[in-house]
Design a protein around this motif. Sequence first.
Motif, PDB file in Angstrom:
ATOM      1  N   SER A   1       0.886  -1.485   0.206  1.00 47.50           N
ATOM      2  CA  SER A   1      -0.678   0.016  -0.376  1.00 47.50           C
ATOM      3  C   SER A   1       1.163   1.212  -0.144  1.00 47.50           C
ATOM      4  O   SER A   1       1.900   1.036   1.364  1.00 47.50           O
ATOM      5  CB  SER A   1      -0.785  -0.122   0.956  1.00 47.50           C
ATOM      6  OG  SER A   1      -1.659  -1.178   1.251  1.00 47.50           O
TER       7      SER A   1
ATOM      8  N   THR B   1       1.663   4.128   1.372  1.00 44.80           N
ATOM      9  CA  THR B   1       1.322   4.863   2.676  1.00 44.80           C
ATOM     10  C   THR B   1       2.743   5.904   2.309  1.00 44.80           C
ATOM     11  O   THR B   1       3.227   6.907   4.014  1.00 44.80           O
ATOM     12  CB  THR B   1       1.528   4.311   3.494  1.00 44.80           C
ATOM     13  OG1 THR B   1       2.950   3.348   4.077  1.00 44.80           O
ATOM     14  CG2 THR B   1       0.509   3.279   3.689  1.00 44.80           C
TER      15      THR B   1
ATOM     16  N   GLU C   1      -2.174  -1.263  -4.416  1.00 44.23           N
ATOM     17  CA  GLU C   1      -3.231  -1.611  -2.941  1.00 44.23           C
ATOM     18  C   GLU C   1      -3.440  -0.464  -2.200  1.00 44.23           C
ATOM     19  O   GLU C   1      -3.114   0.273  -1.256  1.00 44.23           O
ATOM     20  CB  GLU C   1      -3.405  -2.905  -2.142  1.00 44.23           C
ATOM     21  CG  GLU C   1      -2.486  -4.382  -2.517  1.00 44.23           C
ATOM     22  CD  GLU C   1      -3.815  -5.632  -1.970  1.00 44.23           C
ATOM     23  OE1 GLU C   1      -3.410  -5.169  -1.451  1.00 44.23           O
ATOM     24  OE2 GLU C   1      -3.727  -5.907  -2.916  1.00 44.23           O
ATOM     25  N   ASP C   2      -4.269   0.566  -3.723  1.00 42.32           N
ATOM     26  CA  ASP C   2      -4.624   2.215  -3.408  1.00 42.32           C
ATOM     27  C   ASP C   2      -5.725   2.612  -2.986  1.00 42.32           C
ATOM     28  O   ASP C   2      -6.268   3.568  -2.839  1.00 42.32           O
ATOM     29  CB  ASP C   2      -4.223   2.468  -3.407  1.00 42.32           C
ATOM     30  CG  ASP C   2      -4.150   2.508  -5.291  1.00 42.32           C
ATOM     31  OD1 ASP C   2      -5.137   1.694  -5.863  1.00 42.32           O
ATOM     32  OD2 ASP C   2      -4.863   4.017  -6.328  1.00 42.32           O
TER      33      ASP C   2
ATOM     34  N   LYS D   1      -2.961   6.858   2.059  1.00 40.57           N
ATOM     35  CA  LYS D   1      -2.551   6.995   0.313  1.00 40.57           C
ATOM     36  C   LYS D   1      -2.111   8.492   0.637  1.00 40.57           C
ATOM     37  O   LYS D   1      -1.901   9.574   0.854  1.00 40.57           O
ATOM     38  CB  LYS D   1      -3.655   6.839  -0.674  1.00 40.57           C
ATOM     39  CG  LYS D   1      -3.475   7.148  -2.005  1.00 40.57           C
ATOM     40  CD  LYS D   1      -4.938   6.969  -2.772  1.00 40.57           C
ATOM     41  CE  LYS D   1      -4.612   7.333  -4.653  1.00 40.57           C
ATOM     42  NZ  LYS D   1      -5.137   6.693  -5.179  1.00 40.57           N
TER      43      LYS D   1
ATOM     44  N   TYR E   1     -10.000  -4.549   1.717  1.00 41.13           N
ATOM     45  CA  TYR E   1      -9.330  -5.362   1.069  1.00 41.13           C
ATOM     46  C   TYR E   1      -9.317  -6.787   0.585  1.00 41.13           C
ATOM     47  O   TYR E   1      -8.592  -7.489   0.063  1.00 41.13           O
ATOM     48  CB  TYR E   1      -8.040  -4.977   2.399  1.00 41.13           C
ATOM     49  CG  TYR E   1      -6.636  -6.275   2.434  1.00 41.13           C
ATOM     50  CD1 TYR E   1      -5.565  -6.429   1.476  1.00 41.13           C
ATOM     51  CD2 TYR E   1      -7.299  -7.617   3.273  1.00 41.13           C
ATOM     52  CE1 TYR E   1      -5.445  -7.523   1.518  1.00 41.13           C
ATOM     53  CE2 TYR E   1      -6.131  -8.802   2.900  1.00 41.13           C
ATOM     54  CZ  TYR E   1      -4.630  -8.645   2.087  1.00 41.13           C
ATOM     55  OH  TYR E   1      -4.321  -9.610   2.050  1.00 41.13           O
TER      56      TYR E   1
END
Length: 540
Positions: free
Chosen positions: A41, A43, A73-74, A80, A228
């Motif tokens: 993700s 981050t 995986e945003d 994000k 998710y």
Amino acid sequence: MDRKELAELIFPDIKDVSYYEEMYPERNLPEGAQVLRVAPSPTGFIHVGGLFQGLIAKKVANQTGGVFFVRIEDTDQKRKIENGAEEILNAFQEYDIIPDETVGKGNYGPYIQSERMDIYKSYAKKMIEEGTAYPCFCSSEDLDKIREDQTKAQERTGYYGKWTRCRNMPIDMAAERIKNGDPYIIRFKSPGNPDKKIRHKDVIKGSIEFPENDQDIVIIKSDGLPTYHFAHVVDDHLMGTTIVTRSDEWVSSLPLHLQMFSVMGFKTPKYGHTAPLMKQDGDSKRKLSKRKDPEAAVSYYTEEGIPKEAVKEYLMNIANSNFEIWRKQNPDKDMSEFEFDLKKMGVSGALFDMVKMLDVSKNVISKLSAEEVYNESYKWASTYDAELKEMLDDKEYSLKVLGIERGNAKPRKDIAKWSSLKESISYMYPDKFDKNTVFEYQKITDSDEIEKIVKSYFEKHYNEADDKQTWFDKMKDLAEEFGYAREVKEYKANPDGFKGHVGDISTVIRVKLTGRCNTPDLYEIMQVLGKEEILRRTYK
Ligand code: GLU
């Protein structure tokens, strides 16, 4: 109204799943080839654990002739950050963990979840049609109330079974509310019974058993984005993942994921849950923490100038403990030749130890040629250390300095990272060496004696043209002249017969010329420094 119409009401103009099933056919791979991925993700923080995941996933894919891909995986909008995906992909690129498929390349994309919205909607729509998902109108107050009631009744919390409110809502009522504009989300309708146990064989953890899932988890959130859980199942199905390797914080969700794969009629992948990287903290171990441990960030290694090969070697050490033995037996082989095995990964977290990492790094650097050390350290210094860069700007001389005790059977192993290189070599640079500094000598500390030894050496013995043997013989002559044993063993056999041995004498010359008691080979150092500089350092 029927379920199909309800699904159409919620997701109008969405393609049927058959469209996607055709677009992403099963991969045509040889027997045994595995498809693995990492799914970070964005981050803004790239954890060394992410690199670790990438390294092992790519390794298994390569070893089996399969595919390694990176999916971003945003879908968590709160976490994000801008350019997060790019940063992740750059980090993998920098560490040569190059995916076969990722954003911008590959036939199973898009590889970034925010671009897959229609795909998720298509599968959610199908689930509503089939009655395995439903709209839920519960507000957060409703959910709080359910939790309160559950706590009072001393029952498990969550949205499941008899506690659900919308699970069995008549279709017409749901349609009415949607038309009314009431906010809703989409939930999975779990068929599970927690009184039943399921058994699963994790590739890393081995056999694990847990109760069946019965939680009606959210699959599409109020912002329209998938959770998710849902995205994982849809994506890993369509992208043909055969082994899901991921961190073991996800193991508790496994009953849910297995159930979703089965309810959706997908072939279930294998799973391998990796234990977290641990750090020794006093007497106890804890997870390597992004907050407390600078070495948790991949950027740390770049900033410190720890070569990427060293980081990868160390991570492989942690991944499979037999790697260390393999490396000893095959010092010159490329890491890609090591046969990695997911099954040999530890189930309790491996200790991530910077001392060990730097040891590995010393080894890695010791095998580089002077030219390679030069290029790497110059690149590092150009960003992080202007003084070192200036030293290295004299390339011809620097190559000689870096070539000391390099390229032979027992290369120097004192350099662990580029950020400590300056300290390791500074005395070799005339303008960094202040001969008026008061140096610490070792055994011989009397300044008169030191001066006499130095004077005699340079007046009677030193000759720049001497080969190493002659140079050493002369050092022995010097020792004898001052009452020191020519050989260490001679001294050890008769310690009362001498003031010391040849090593004590050479240390005097060493400290005089370098300011240090410990350096690489003194003969080589003197060859590189050259007569003029040596004499400058010698005489007051
Ligand atoms: N996006 C998840 C994470 O960053 C990925 C977990 C997975 O690999 O499935 O933890």
